[in-house]
Structures are given as structure tokens and as C-alpha cells.
Design an enzyme around this catalytic site. Structure first.
Site, short mmCIF file in Angstrom:
data_model
loop_
_atom_site.label_atom_id
_atom_site.label_comp_id
_atom_site.label_asym_id
_atom_site.label_seq_id
_atom_site.Cartn_x
_atom_site.Cartn_y
_atom_site.Cartn_z
N GLU A 1 98.60 48.75 83.60
CA GLU A 1 97.88 48.64 84.93
C GLU A 1 98.76 48.07 85.91
OE1 GLU A 1 95.19 50.08 85.72
OE2 GLU A 1 94.65 51.04 84.02
N SER B 1 34.14 40.70 55.52
CA SER B 1 33.90 39.81 54.71
C SER B 1 34.88 38.52 54.86
CB SER B 1 33.68 40.16 53.14
OG SER B 1 32.51 40.79 53.11
#
Length: 819
Positions: free
Chosen positions: A106, A485
Site C-alpha cells: 500500500e 401441584s
């Protein structure tokens, strides 16, 4: 006639004679004016552009979108929230090979120029002229790393002279105010590198499954090559193009002298070696993480969650979460199969697909398969006894051996080519990518699971439904369902606190009660339709006798029952009716699990929570949570109820769980018409609950009680938890646990891994379990019962007492399968 001749008229202009000195002065004047105009234009353009430039100083306070990470109770990262998958790293963690690869490709003169590389511009200009000559439209930019950073952070991407000038001005400003190392760090963290990743660290983890500091040179070259075009140079999109790009980066590293030509040629021979792209992953803990998401968004905002890099430390135990999800899925599938096969809803051939071998289902997540997992499959061929299916990149072979649950004998009467079905992976052959599979189907019913540490209230596992993808509604925290229950232990606790003992006797017989609010009679029935005469409270709880609980609530009053429900943390609407004894009110699973945690935690309820602390990206603590506790009942009362609930597991409706041979206690629950199935239970260190039912309140089927439907899921989960505890314990000390005939747990060698601690001020007396009186040699049911001092029975059993119990001399009835 006379001739006229045309005469040419020639006009001659003569310049006045000017001296050389005067001529030179004139030229200088023209040049001066032109220069002034040019400089003025340049200065005007500079002022115009400069006035519209962003402040470079903002870079020092740049806050890129950073991933927020969720951690488990072991401090392991388990989930991420992010608008962008970006992981910030400092310059020091960027390896030399990646620095060299990026610079070579780059900006070779990055450490020499001041933001603008004039040599690079001339080189790019030369290349652009050549490109124009050969007819290529896209021109070289010649931008330095600093210019690229400036463009990415501050400018738009269109190539115009104005944008280029701005880019150059910004690059110079950035170089003036920041070090080269900081600029390079920003560059490596800023750019998009494909497939949802931003920055080199996230890219390294995606493509190679490792931290960027561990990259090899060819791997670093691949990532460096992606900067110019993440879509074009993706190893998943264009392998050949990407390989050429990577090798170009290696060539540039050779040209810049970072590596020798021989080394470069050797690296170029290596394959890309990128990991397979995950098409998605099946996420463990989706319902739990959704609770985390909602909490963080509500308290800190979505900006902090998705962009702020928060560290969110949670109570989730990843192993327990996996066990819970697998147990729920298995349990729901088993229950669903009781209703038989349902017709396949989707056929790819009917949708117009022609090449089934190349079709990829959107629900396929990841690349591999695992034994015992259930996956969607495409039917390729089918006969009476065999079928061939496609599952991802595997070929599955199915037979009709295990299709009895479908009530059919032949596969081709159930499925046909093109059908999208579900299949369980029975075995795998990775060499030839084949699998033996069995036919499955997605269950219609739903389930929920929640476990927590009773001592702290920390939620360890949460399952809100069969599939978060199918439904985001969290049935563990949001669904209000009748309790059946499972409410009984709270009412029995109230009775013990009001003077009853586990040995107190209540007559189990048909009884009608007059509702004081409506004046109407109410006649509850036992689950099995039978009545056993005189029974103790322990027996009434273990066998879940509805009449016993109704009479008990009548004795202490429904209002007391409501008060104790509130003490245990139940917040939903509860009314003081006798039907409270059968759980005729609605509550969430989370509240019930929290209520049950009071028993193993010596009477103290720790409020449930799931976030331990939240830190910002710099490690500053934003929030820290500690257990919030409140005493609900005394330690003695809590142990007495725990001891009674152990009986439910050892002899009662939860007897299936006794195979685990571990100190466990719990209670089953079933609602009218079998619409809800429950099991709530605990060990000394973990409390967990299961609910199963349909979102619409329809029956699960005849006799599909909590013991039949919910308890197996709970057992499946706790079996694996117990195995983990044994494995950890065996590394330090050997111990074994044995259950005596009277239900008491004793230590045979070493120390017990965990046990329910007996608090002081309790006494144990051997009684007859059926009569509740002191046992004699003639009693058939001797049992060591627990009492508060002074409440023990004082009379011994007699023959007449035995006869008062209807089934005293019959064989011990099988209690499996009751609710």
C-alpha cells in the site's frame, strides 16, 4: 469600352519602435499578473477547502464501533453484540509480517514521507497515462496509507479533484499531529475486510481462527491484499483471484527487501488455508442473551450495546445451558412423537427447484454434522424401506427400522423426493461424507427451563422455548401458567409453620367444601380417583393427594396460603380461594424456581439476577450486582420441607429421579385436562424447573402428567450436572453415596460431595410412616422423621392405627406415573 484593372490595396501596420528594456518590463508585468491570478486562485481554493475540512484533532477521540462482549460465569466470551464486527488492537500487537505486507503493498515509503508521497504520485500518474492509452477507465490513486485513512474517516469515496485535494490536506494534518505508529494502528483497525469484519484482528479470526499476532507470512499477505477490494479478493468468493492477489503481496515484500526471493517463492506455493466460511452458527443461550440485550439497551442504550465495546459479565454457565437446551429438545421431541406423524409441508420440486443435490437450505448452520443432532434434510430418493437424503454436504441414509412412532410401515408412504424433512444424525463417516440418519419432525408443543444457584440467585441456564428462531417469546420469564401441584410445598410450609408436623394425620376421603365467596360447593378429586383414609402430611405430599392439600389449606385458611405465596416471591394475582391448593392461579417459571430455592438455601431467598457486572471498553466498572437476599422461613422449617421433598423423589411421584442416586428433592405438577406439566426440584447447590405445554391451553393428552412429560427433562439435565460434579470430585477425593431403605443419605467412604445440611434445633425420631406414630417392631413402615423439638409424637403405633390406613397391609403401590 475601357478596361479597369483591379488594384490590391495592402494595408501595412507598423509597430512603434520599442526598446528592449521596455519589452522586458512588459513581459515581467504580464508574468506577474498571471502569477498573482494563479496564486490567488490556488489560495482561494486552499481557503475554501481548508475551511470545510473536518478537525483532525477528532482522531484522538475517535470512537469506532466496537464489539460488546458477553462473558459466562467462568469469564469466557460467549456472545457478541455489534453493528460492525470490529476488534480494536494496539500497534504493538500487529505482527511484523503484517506490517511489512501492508507497507510493501500500500505505501512503501510510509515511514519516509509526511503524508503525501510525491514520488508515488508521479509513478501513479505515469501508470494512469498508460491506462488511458490502453483504454482502462479506472485510474491509479497513488494515495498513501495516511491519505487512505483520511478518506475513510472523513471523506466520501468519489474520485474528484476537490476530494483529492481535501484528502492531501488532511493527510498532512494527520501526519503533523500523530505518530506514524498511531496512524498505522488506526489504519489496521479502520477498514472493512469482508464478510462482516472490520480491522485486521476480526479478519484474522474469521479467515484463520487465530489472533492477528499469530499470523504466518502467507496469512498476513492474504489479509494485506484484501484492503484494496474485500469483495473481489475474498477467499470465499474468488479463490484464484485471491491467491494471485496474495502472491502479488508476497512479490512486493520481495521487491522491498523484506524477504528473499527464494523465501517468497516457497510461500507462494502454499495454499490459501482459509477456514471454511460459517454460514451461521446455532447459538447456545439465545433466550438468555435476549434478556441481556433488553437489559443493556434499557439501562445503557443501543449505542453503548452495539458500538461501545462493553464487557458484560453474566451468571450463565455454558455447560449447564447446553445440557438444558439438549434436554428440552429431546424431551419435547419424545412427547411430540406420541401424537404420530404430520404431513410434510414443503417440497422443493413443487417450488420449481430441479437440482436437489446443489440446493442449500437457509436453516443449515455451519458446515459439519454432529451425532445425535437433528438437522433439516432434503429427500433425494425414497423406497419402502430406504431413503437417501442430502444434509449440507453429506449424504444421509435412512431406513424404516425406527419409524414405528409414525404409525406407518413404509418410508415412501411418509415422504417423497423433494420433501424438506428433519433427520437425526445416528452415525457419521467423515471420509466419504455419509451419515446414518433416522426420521424426525419438529415438535409443535413448547417447553421452558430455568436453573439458578439457590445461594446467590444467579441464573445458570435459561431455555424459553423449543427454538428462539421459531419464537422469541420467553416462556421461562414471560409465560403465566397455572401451577398445578407444584404450589403444594409452599402451602405445606405454611402448615408446618402453623403447628403441623410431617407426621400429622389428615383423612383422605371425598369431601365437599363451601366456597365462602360464592356459597357454591367445591369437591376436589385426587389424581388417581382413589382415597386412602388416614395419611400423614409426608405421604400426602409424596403422593400428591389433592384432598389432603385442600383440607390442609382449609385448616390454615386460604388467606394464610396467599400470604406465604407472597413471602416466597410470587407476584402474580392470587386469590384466597380453596382452589389455591391445586394451583388454580398463574405464575412464571422463573418465580417458581426462585420460590423453590428457599428450601435448599436454609430459608433464604436470593433474588434472581443474570448480570454480575458491566464494564466499559477501558475496563471501568459501570455496574456491579451482588446477591440480594431476604429470609423467608427459618432454616429448620426449610430443612423439614427439603426432607419431605426428598421423599417425593425417593418414593413419591418423582421416583424416576431416584436413579440418579444423589441428594435431590422436588415436586411434580399437572393442571386440569393435562394442559401444563411441571417439575421443580433441587440439589444442595442448584435449583431448576421445567414446564411443558402448548402456547394455547390445549391438552397434552390423557395421563400426560408432570411425572411423565416434565420430569424426564429435569432428570436428563441433572444427570449430566451430577456427572460433572463427580468427575471434578474424583480428581481430589473419592466418595460414594448410598440411599438407605428409610431414605436417609449416609457416607460410605470419604466425604459426601454435597448434602443438605441439617441445621441445629431439630430432632429425628423413628416413626411409622403410614400412621405418623412412634414405630414398634410390628410396624411395616419405620422411618426416621424430622421434628421441631417438642412436636414429636408421644404414642406408639397399635394394630388399630394400622387399620385406619386403608392400604397398610397391601403391597406398596407403584407410585410411578402419578403427577
Amino acid at each position: 469600352m475601357t478596361e479597369k484593372k483591379d488594384k490590391k490595396i495592402i494595408l501595412k501596420f507598423q509597430l512603434p519602435k520599442i526598446s528592449r528594456k521596455e519589452l522586458f518590463k512588459g513581459i515581467l508585468l504580464v508574468l506577474a499578473v498571471s502569477l498573482a491570478l494563479g496564486l490567488g486562485g490556488i489560495f482561494g481554493a486552499y481557503v475554501t477547502i481548508k475551511d470545510n475540512l473536518p478537525a483532525v484533532d477528532e482522531l484522538s477521540e475517535l470512537k469506532p464501533m466496537i464489539i460488546s462482549t458477553v462473558y459466562s460465569d467462568q469469564g469466557l466470551p460467549v456472545k457478541e453484540f455489534a453493528a460492525e464486527r470490529r476488534i480494536q488492537i494496539p500497534y504493538s500487537q500487529i505482527p511484523l509480517v503484517l506490517k511489512q505486507a501492508i507497507i510493501a503493498t500500500e505505501d512503501p515509503r510510509f515511514f519516509a514521507h509526511k503524508g503525501i508521497d510525491y514520488r508515488g504520485i508521479l509513478r501513479a500518474l505515469k501508470e494512469d497515462v498508460l491506462r488511458v492509452v490502453i483504454g482502462r477507465k479506472k485510474l491509479h490513486g497513488g494515495s498513501t496509507i495516511t491519505q487512505q485513512l483520511a478518506r475513510s474517516l472523513f471523506l466520501y469515496s468519489q474520485q474528484t479533484i476537490r476530494r483529492k485535494l481535501k484528502e492531501m490536506f488532511l493527510a498532512v494534518e494527520i501526519e503533523r499531529k500523530f505518530s506514524k505508529e498511531k496512524i498505522f494502528e488506526l489504519y489496521c483497525n479502520q477498514f472493512y475486510l469482508g464478510h462482516g469484519t472490520w480491522g485486521v484482528e476480526a479478519a484474522s479470526q474469521l479467515y484463520f481462527g487465530k489472533n492477528v499476532s499469530q499470523l504466518t507470512l502467507p496469512e498476513a499477505a492474504l489479509i494485506a491484499g484484501i484492503f484494496r477490494g474485500p469483495g473481489l479478493y475474498s477467499p470465499y468468493n474468488n479463490q484464484e483471484v485471491t491467491l494471485n492477489r496474495r502472491n502479488h503481496v508476497i512479490n512486493r515484500m520481495v521487491e522491498e527487501g523484506f524477504i528473499t526471493k527464494e523465501t517468497g517463492e516457497a510461500f507462494k506455493q502454499q495454499p490459501l488455508n482459509a477456514l471454511p466460511l460459517k454460514r451461521g452458527t446455532a447459538e447456545t443461550g439465545s433466550y438468555f442473551f435476549e434478556e441481556v440485550r433488553k437489559y443493556i439497551e434499557r439501562n445503557y442504550g443501543d449505542e453503548a450495546l452495539y458500538r461501545g465495546g462493553l464487557k458484560i459479565y453474566t451468571t450463565l454457565n455454558l455447560d449447564y445451558q447446553k445440557y438444558a437446551e439438549q434436554a428440552v429438545e429431546r424431551g419435547l421431541r419424545i412427547q411430540d412423537k406420541k401424537n404420530g406423524w404430520r404431513k410434510v409441508k414443503r417440497n422443493l420440486l413443487a417450488e420449481g427447484q430441479t437440482d436437489l443435490n446443489k440446493y442449500w437450505l437457509t436453516d443449515w448452520e455451519g458446515q459439519g454434522l454432529s451425532v445425535n443432532e437433528v438437522e433439516e434434510a432434503i429427500v433425494l430418493e425414497v423406497s419402502q424401506k430406504e431413503a437417501r437424503v442430502k444434509i449440507k454436504d453429506y449424504t444421509g441414509l435412512m431406513t424404516n427400522k425406527n419409524i414405528g412412532w409414525t404409525r406407518a410401515r413404509n418410508l415412501n408412504s411418509l415422504i417423497k423426493p423433494g420433501d424438506v424433512i428433519q433427520a437425526e444424525i445416528v452415525s457419521l463417516n467423515e471420509d466419504n461424507k455419509t451419515a446414518q440418519v433416522s426420521l424426525e419432525q419438529e415438535p409443535l408443543l413448547e417447553g421452558a427451563f430455568l436453573s439458578l444457584d439457590p445461594s446467590t440467585g444467579q441464573i445458570k441456564a435459561m431455555v424459553g422455548g423449543y427454538s428462539f428462531k421459531r419464537s422469541q417469546f420467553n416462556r421461562a420469564t414471560q409465560a403465566l401458567r397455572q401451577t398445578g401441584s407444584v404450589i403444594k410445598p409452599i402451602l405445606y410450609t405454611a402448615a408446618l409453620d402453623k403447628g403441623f408436623t410431617p407426621a400429622s394425620v389428615i383423612i383422605d376421603e371425598p369431601t365437599s367444601f363451601i366456597d365462602k365467596w360464592t356459597g357454591e360447593p367445591w369437591s376436589p378429586k385426587n389424581y388417581d380417583g382413589e382415597y386412602h383414609g388416614a395419611v400423614t402430611l409426608r405421604t400426602g405430599l409424596e403422593e400428591s393427594r389433592n384432598m389432603v392439600t385442600a383440607k390442609l389449606l382449609d385448616y390454615i385458611s386460604p388467606q394464610i396460603g396467599v400470604e406465604y405465596c407472597r413471602k416466597f416471591g410470587l407476584t402474580s394475582a392470587i386469590y384466597p380461594y380453596l382452589s389455591l391448593s391445586l394451583g388454580a392461579f398463574e405464575v412464571t417459571l422463573q418465580e417458581l424456581v426462585s420460590a423453590f430455592s428457599v428450601f435448599p438455601n436454609k430459608g433464604v431467598r436470593a433474588r434472581p439476577y443474570f448480570i454480575i457486572r458491566v464494564e466499559d471498553k477501558d475496563g471501568q466498572i459501570l455496574e456491579e450486582n451482588m446477591p440480594v437476599t431476604e429470609e423467608v422461613i427459618s432454616p429448620q422449617l426449610a430443612y423439614m420441607m427439603t426432607y419431605m421433598l426428598q421423599g417425593v423423589v425417593q418414593r413419591g411421584t418423582g421416583k424416576q429421579a431416584s436413579v440418579l442416586s444423589w441428594p435431590l428433592a422436588g415436586k411434580t405438577g399437572t393442571t386440569n385436562k393435562f394442559t401444563d406439566a411441571w417439575f421443580l426440584g433441587f440439589s444442595p447447590s442448584l435449583c431448576a424447573g421445567v414446564w411443558v405445554g402448548y402456547d394455547t391451553k390445549v391438552t397434552l393428552g390423557d395421563n400426560q402428567s408432570g411425572a411423565v412429560v416434565a420430569l424426564p427433562i429435569w432428570i436428563d439435565f441433572f444427570k449430566r450436572v451430577i456427572e460433572d460434579k463427580k468427575d471434578k470430585y474424583e480428581t481430589s477425593q473419592a466418595a460414594s453415596v448410598q440411599v438407605e431403605t428409610d431414605g436417609a443419605l449416609v457416607i460410605t467412604e470419604g466425604e459426601l460431595i454435597e448434602h443438605f445440611e441439617v441445621p441445629p434445633n431439630l430432632t429425628f425420631v423413628t416413626i411409622d410412616m403410614k400412621t405418623g406414630l412412634l414405630a414398634t417392631p410390628g410396624c411395616q413402615y419405620p422411618f426416621r422423621e424430622v421434628f421441631l423439638p417438642g412436636t414429636e409424637p408421644t404414642r406408639y403405633c397399635s394394630l388399630q392405627d394400622h387399620l385406619r390406613v386403608l392400604d397398610y397391609y397391601s403391597e406398596r403401590e407403584a407410585r410411578e406415573g402419578r403427577h
